[in-house]
Write a protein that holds these residues in place. Structure first.
Motif, short mmCIF file in Angstrom:
data_model
loop_
_atom_site.label_atom_id
_atom_site.label_comp_id
_atom_site.label_asym_id
_atom_site.label_seq_id
_atom_site.Cartn_x
_atom_site.Cartn_y
_atom_site.Cartn_z
N SER B 281 -52.60 5.65 4.44
CA SER B 281 -53.41 6.77 4.86
C SER B 281 -53.45 6.80 6.39
O SER B 281 -53.79 5.81 7.02
CB SER B 281 -54.81 6.59 4.28
OG SER B 281 -55.69 7.45 4.90
N CYS B 282 -53.05 7.95 6.98
CA CYS B 282 -52.97 8.05 8.43
C CYS B 282 -54.10 8.93 8.95
O CYS B 282 -54.79 9.59 8.18
CB CYS B 282 -51.63 8.61 8.85
SG CYS B 282 -50.28 7.49 8.39
N ILE B 283 -54.28 8.97 10.30
CA ILE B 283 -55.38 9.75 10.87
C ILE B 283 -54.98 11.22 11.00
O ILE B 283 -55.81 12.10 11.12
CB ILE B 283 -55.81 9.16 12.23
CG1 ILE B 283 -56.50 7.82 11.99
CG2 ILE B 283 -56.73 10.07 13.01
CD1 ILE B 283 -57.93 7.84 11.54
N ALA B 284 -53.69 11.53 10.97
CA ALA B 284 -53.25 12.92 10.99
C ALA B 284 -52.01 13.05 10.13
O ALA B 284 -51.48 12.04 9.62
CB ALA B 284 -52.97 13.40 12.42
N GLU B 285 -51.57 14.29 9.98
CA GLU B 285 -50.51 14.58 9.04
C GLU B 285 -49.20 13.83 9.33
O GLU B 285 -48.79 13.73 10.47
CB GLU B 285 -50.22 16.08 9.08
CG GLU B 285 -49.26 16.50 8.01
CD GLU B 285 -48.72 17.91 8.25
OE1 GLU B 285 -48.74 18.37 9.40
OE2 GLU B 285 -48.27 18.51 7.27
#
Lengths: 867, 387
Positions: B281-285
């Motif tokens: 899971s990342c902080i942006a796309e």
């Protein structure tokens, strides 16, 4: 990464970003944002005619739609338009035409113009965006159609329940209440439904009622007419009326309504045999007024109530209505379930026949001036023979409907003429009525009800047919929408599979094979082929596919000429089609066209960086020409093939240039070594000899000078040794003179770790192979001693089938990693530059094993595919 | 007579009652302040802190947020309060807050962006955004703001922190405390404003193809479960049991890098993983179809990026010395630099600022859009120089 691989990469990301959109507007917005991201553009927009669809990069409300619309799709390389972008300045603008929405253009702008690859990428993105937006629009359409059918089915079943009560001669009170309840069921926005009668004394009395909350009891409630409210307006005008804000209404009725929390209402008159009898009113307690169309939908119920009231003489009429509603409902349910059109047609033919009654019903489809039977039913119960394509023309019902687009009737077939009439007489038809089936505004076909017993059909047959033709049209529109959706989704999936293959750098042959197969499966083709144009006007088929899986003829370097697609595309550089081959198809195509029985085909050019590289062909063995959009659909695949080829060529050029760099470096080393050997070394040797001579000549009594000279000579000799050692490191002269084996033996002897050398070849190999092998082993031995702490190193070399395989293994600490930056990276580069492979296996504690394979045959640069 | 434009920074250690008042007092060089920016630890009583600051400053527009460490001219610290004040007739400022951002991130960005002052006489503009990085894809916030302002106004800012607890961050606006929000200040000035963005990370090893992703979540890399592919590429053995903290530590110094058309890799911070689903899971796309590399950095490359970012932001001032600098520095860079390293970094900031005051904080994501449409960064340093 080179620019073409970049394009593919960006296209793959773009597909992922845009296809995640759930609605058409979201897809348009994603398109402009992702296109701007992919091309590093400052603004991007979709305009359609003079309208803005979506934009990014302009301040809210300040999009220059007119200027954007003026940027037209340009050929790559052509001078683009200029746009002034606030905050950026003058930008070069580029545009790509969208296949959807019609007249749509995707425009991007940034200070520097787009490269050729980027223009291609923009076009690719426009194509994907158009497909996605069209898919979503089809989906929206289908969803709306389904909702409409469900609503219709719900209404029909409500009407049927009431009609059943009417037919059973239930008491009027019971029927009025049932009507009120069904109205509430059919109109989700209604909270109250009241059936009321106008009394001669100027009051309105509720005779049937329903409320969503279940309370209170209204039946019997009497209110004086007057003021501004639905009941009074209907009474005064004898037509439907609505009051959207009861708060602004007045009169006793409005006051009562407000007390009950009603906020808007709609009423429709109930007329019995031309006289206003009463009113049906629905009301809502919600903020939003009742939706438009509520009046219209109430009308269906007011008719039923009127019928109830005129019950006695209307019993027979009601039976018919009931039957029709039931028939309509059965068909509507079938359509709503998404049954195939064939099943719906058969059901309609039967229901219409039983209901009218008719002796024979037929449904036909118009195509190219012909009519094709699709379903039929007859009272005899036997299956009705369905004729194939019959010519229109003459005087008959089918022709009349085709020509006028309106219902038509012919009460005597004695005077009829034309092929259709001949068929009708064969079936024993005496008189017939036809109604048009129109799908989304175009005339699709005809529904015919016919009599075979001499009596003309009743006068209202046209109207009753019309109820059913609408359902047939919905079934067709549904099926077509689904088919279109499937087609677009298949194409997108196929493009995406190939694009993924290209993005991973799969070899061109794998891409070619994937393309011929995907294209063949996607388009209604029997054979697909991918050809490459060779110098001198030749073509070679590099991949082919057939629907039957049969073996296809091989074509290698066949001369072009004759009337065939390869020649046409080669000559024009554009897509070409042949709908019917003649005899003059030329020698190279004979085996294909005559041999496989090909009758029509379409070819699209594959252009790699502006030059015509080859062709992708789809062909059919049936007599029908391929569909009109085949060229456009092939183009998407041709672009992907071009990208794959460009990728490979770029890779090959890179390898060749690396090989050249290594060769130049080797040559330089050799020159330095030679210069040292012939120059400095020779001079040092002669200097040393002269000094020795001088030393010998010094008298013994000058012992101090003798000793000094001795030290100078010793220093000189040691310098000479160092210089030799240094020269060997630059370029081992022994390698050039004696070959790899003596060079390696010397290396092994001088190594700081014991080396077991197993060399199973004695032949001299190309210099670049020997030099590369020497450096790999030399570096590996240094590493084994310096970093790995090994106690023994094994070196194995063999040459087999044109490949030198070289393995260096030690028993040291392991854990070497080329990615971590060491001499291994340089070695890997060098091996790859000569077209070889380099693998390191070095798990911690397990020693290090280097396996290198080097092609011994032609040079790496020569091994690259020729363009 | 006060100057046309001025910039002051005040800081106070500890959570004692007077910290807010002390910092505000130090920052307010003159009495015509136009904007206060507050960076502080979530361990403070935020409502009380705002009350203290406003007791000093009156109802000057205020925005701020909680952090994962604060930066002031004197150096970096934890659990402190840093107040920045800008003022003078050469500035015009308006502020906005958009709440419930996670319901519609794009709309929140758009709403925040509408506060830019319409002042043609003050030609230099910037929108400063402070958001909640735990509320979803932050690029959507940037897209929303960009959609309102277009290419003409640069965006700058960062995502609030919570001392690396990763539970809840707070945004401050006026006298109120919000979470899941975006606060913004639209700044117009009669002198240039410069923005610098650098990260200092480099690619390691071979690229991987993002074969399955949706928004911030990456499901597969090279058609293999993303978590497995990531750990394997790093040569890390699978932990015996799901270990979020271990993954977070590893990910802090090994983000993903997306290659971009302008040649600069875009870094994506890995915020966590799903050990059952094997996803990241990342902080942006992280768009499906993209090529990603695992990135690494070291103290040297990260500090070089500091110099370069400051240099870029000063270049826009056309040779004038800055009044002050605001830094939005990713918490991950702090992880690479260590405690001594961040002191050295703040020292460099102060040195490059030529004695002008420096403020900033350690962020969970950085915002800087000066060209093109992308503007959300991870593991990056963003510097705003006020001319």
């Amino acid at each position: 990464m080179d620019s073409t691989a970049w394009s593919t990469q960006q296209l793959a990301e773009f597909i992922a970003g845009v296809s995640a959109a759930g609605t058409e507007p979201a897809a348009a917005r994603a398109t402009v944002e992702r296109a701007a991201e992919a091309l590093d553009a400052d603004v991007a927009a979709i305009v359609r005619g003079g309208e803005l669809v979506a934009a990014v990069g302009y301040p809210e409300g300040h999009v220059p739609v007119g200027e954007l619309a003026a940027v037209r799709a340009q050929r790559p390389g052509a001078a683009g338009s200029r746009l002034a972008v606030p905050g950026v300045g003058w930008c070069a603008a580029a545009a790509a035409t969208l296949e959807y929405p019609p007249d749509g253009v995707l425009v991007v702008a940034r200070p520097e113009g787009l490269t050729r690859e980027e223009t291609g990428l923009l076009r690719g993105m426009a194509r994907i965006a158009a497909m996605t937006m069209r898919t979503l629009s089809v989906l929206d359409h289908e969803r709306a159609a389904r909702e409409e059918i469900e609503r219709l089915a719900r209404e029909q079943s409500a009407l049927r329940r009431v009609a059943t009560l009417v037919a059973k001669a239930a008491s009027p009170g019971e029927i009025f209440s049932a009507v009120a309840e069904e109205v509430g069921y059919v109109l989700p926005a209604a909270d109250f439904a009241l059936v009321s009668r106008y009394d001669p004394d100027g009051a309105v009395e509720v005779v049937g009622a329903w409320s969503r909350a279940g309370e209170p009891e209204f039946v019997g409630m009497r209110t004086p007419i007057g003021g501004r409210n639905a009941s009074t307006l209907v009474f005064e005008r004898n037509q439907p009326a609505r009051v959207d804000h009861l708060a602004a209404g007045n009169g006793a009725v409005a006051m009562t309504a407000r007390d009950l929390g009603m906020r808007s209402s709609v009423g429709a008159p109930i007329s019995v045999e031309g006289t206003l009898w009463g009113v049906i009113v629905v009301a809502s307690t919600r903020e939003n007024a009742l939706p438009a169309g509520t009046e219209h939908r109430l009308a269906a119920f007011t008719e039923l109530i009127a019928t109830t009231i005129a019950n006695a003489q209307a019993r027979q009429e009601l039976r018919t209505l009931l039957d029709q509603q039931a028939a309509l409902r059965r068909v509507a349910t079938l359509v709503a379930r998404g049954a195939p059109p064939g099943a719906a047609f058969a059901a309609v033919a039967e229901e219409v026949g039983r209901l009218l009654p008719a002796d024979l019903t037929l449904i036909g489809r118009f195509e190219d001036g012909m009519v094709t039977g699709v379903a039929g039913w007859s009272t005899k119960g036997d299956p009705v023979p369905i004729r194939g394509r019959t010519s229109l023309g003459g005087r008959n019902v089918t022709e009349l409907v085709f020509r006028t687009g309106r219902p038509a009737r012919l009460d005597s077939y004695g005077e009829a003429s034309g092929a259709v009439a001949a068929d009708a007489r064969d079936r024993g038809i005496g008189s017939a009525v036809g109604a048009p089936i129109s799908v989304e505004g175009r005339l699709w076909g005809v529904m015919i009800a016919a009599s075979t017993h001499g009596e003309p059909l009743p006068p209202n047959t046209e109207e009753r047919l019309a109820d059913f033709t609408e359902l047939v049209a919905t079934a067709i529109a549904n099926a077509e929408a689904r088919e279109e959706l499937r087609r677009v989704a298949d194409e997108q999936a196929a493009l995406r599979r190939v694009a993924t293959l290209v993005a991973r750098g799969a070899p061109p042959l794998a891409v070619f094979e994937a393309v011929t197969e995907e294209v063949g499966r996607l388009l209604p083709a029997d054979v697909t082929a991918l050809g490459r144009y060779d110098p001198g006007g030749h073509v070679t088929h590099v991949s082919a596919w057939s629907r039957t899986g049969e073996a296809l003829p091989e074509t290698e370097r066949a001369p072009l000429g004759g009337r065939n697609l390869s020649t046409l595309v080669f000559e024009t550089g554009r897509a070409a089609r042949i709908d019917s081959y003649g005899d003059d198809f030329g020698p190279h195509a004979a085996e294909w066209i005559a041999g496989l029985g090909i009758r029509s085909g379409v070819g699209a050019p594959i252009s790699v960086e502006g030059r015509l590289w080859g062709i992708v062909i789809v062909a059919s063995t049936s007599g029908e020409p391929l569909p009109g959009d085949t060229e456009a659909r092939l183009a998407g695949f041709a672009e992907l093939v071009a990208t794959a080829i460009a990728n490979t060529e770029a890779q090959a050029e890179l390898t060749a240039s690396r090989a050249r760099i290594v060769a130049t470096a080797d040559e330089t080393r050799r020159r330095i070594e030679r210069d040292l050997h012939d120059g400095a070394q020779q001079r040092l040797v002669s200097l040393a000899l002269q000094l020795r001579a001088a030393q010998a000549a010094v008298p013994d009594e000058l012992g101090q000078i003798q000793a000094d000279l001795g030290r100078v000579v010793a220093g000189l000799t040691s310098t000479l040794d160092e210089l030799r050692e240094y020269a060997r490191g630059i370029h081992p002269a022994i390698l050039g003179e004696g070959g790899l084996e003596p060079a390696l033996r010397t290396l092994a002897r001088r190594a700081a770790v014991p080396v077991v050398l197993d060399m199973r070849t004695t032949v001299r190999l190309p210099e670049r192979v020997e030099v590369t092998a020497y450096y790999v082993i030399s570096e590996a031995l240094t590493n084994a001693a310096k970093h790995a702490g090994a106690s023994c190193v094994h070196v194995d070399i063999e040459v087999d089938r044109g490949v030198m395989r070289l393995c260096v293994g030690d028993d040291g600490v392991g854990g070497a990693d080329p990615a971590r930056g060491s001499g291994l990276v340089g070695l890997k580069d060098r091996v790859e530059a000569t077209g070889g492979t380099f693998v390191v296996d070095s798990s911690p504690g397990g020693g290090t094993r280097l396996v290198v394979e080097l092609p011994v045959g032609a040079g790496a640069a020569d091994a690259a595919p020729s363009s | 007579m006060p100057p046309d434009r001025w910039f002051g920074v005040g800081s106070a250690e500890g959570a004692e009652e007077s910290a807010g008042a002390l910092a505000a007092g130090e920052a307010l060089l003159h009495d015509d302040a136009k904007l206060l920016i507050v960076f502080c630890s979530q361990s403070h009583d935020l409502v009380a802190l705002l009350r203290q600051v406003r007791a000093r400053a009156g109802d000057v527009p205020l925005i701020g947020c909680t952090t994962a460490g604060e930066i002031a001219t004197a150096g970096p610290s934890d659990a402190s309060v840093v107040v920045t004040a800008i003022g003078g007739s050469g500035f015009a400022v308006q502020t906005a807050v958009a709440t419930g951002a996670s319901r519609n991130l794009r709309e929140a960005g758009a709403q925040a962006a509408r506060c830019l002052p319409r002042r043609d006489d003050l030609p230099h503009k910037v929108l400063l955004l402070l958001s909640d990085g735990l509320a979803g894809d932050q690029q959507e916030i940037v897209r929303g703001a960009h959609g309102v302002l277009g290419a003409s106004v640069p965006l700058v800012g960062g995502c609030a922190g919570d001392d690396l607890k990763m539970i809840r961050t707070f945004q401050l606006h006026g006298d109120r405390v919000f979470t899941d929000s975006v606060v913004a200040a639209g700044i117009a000035s009669d002198a240039p404003l410069g923005i610098g963005v650098r990260h200092g990370w480099r690619r390691v090893g071979e690229p991987m193809l993002v074969t399955g992703s949706a928004g911030n979540r990456v499901y597969t890399l090279d058609d293999r479960p993303a978590l497995d592919a990531y750990l394997e590429h790093l040569g890390v053995a699978e932990p015996a049991r799901p270990d979020q903290e271990g993954l977070a530590r590893l990910a802090l110094t090994h983000p993903l890098g997306l290659s971009r058309p302008n040649g600069e890799d875009q870094v994506r911070f890995i915020g966590g993983g799903d050990f059952a689903e094997r996803s990241l899971s990342c902080i942006a796309e992280v768009p499906q179809g993209a090529l990603v590399w695992i990135m690494e950095g070291d103290a040297r490359s990260v500090l070089e990026a500091t110099d370069a970012a400051c240099g870029d932001s000063l270049a826009a001032l056309a040779g004038r010395p800055p009044l002050g600098m605001i830094a939005f520095d990713c918490i991950a860079r702090r992880g690479v630099l260590g405690e001594e390293g961040i002191r050295a970094e703040t020292g460099r900031l102060a040195a490059i600022a030529l004695g002008a005051p420096v403020a900033g904080f350690y962020t969970y994501g950085e915002i800087a859009r000066t060209r093109g449409v992308r503007g959300f960064h991870n593991q990056t340093l963003v510097v705003l120089s006020i001319g």
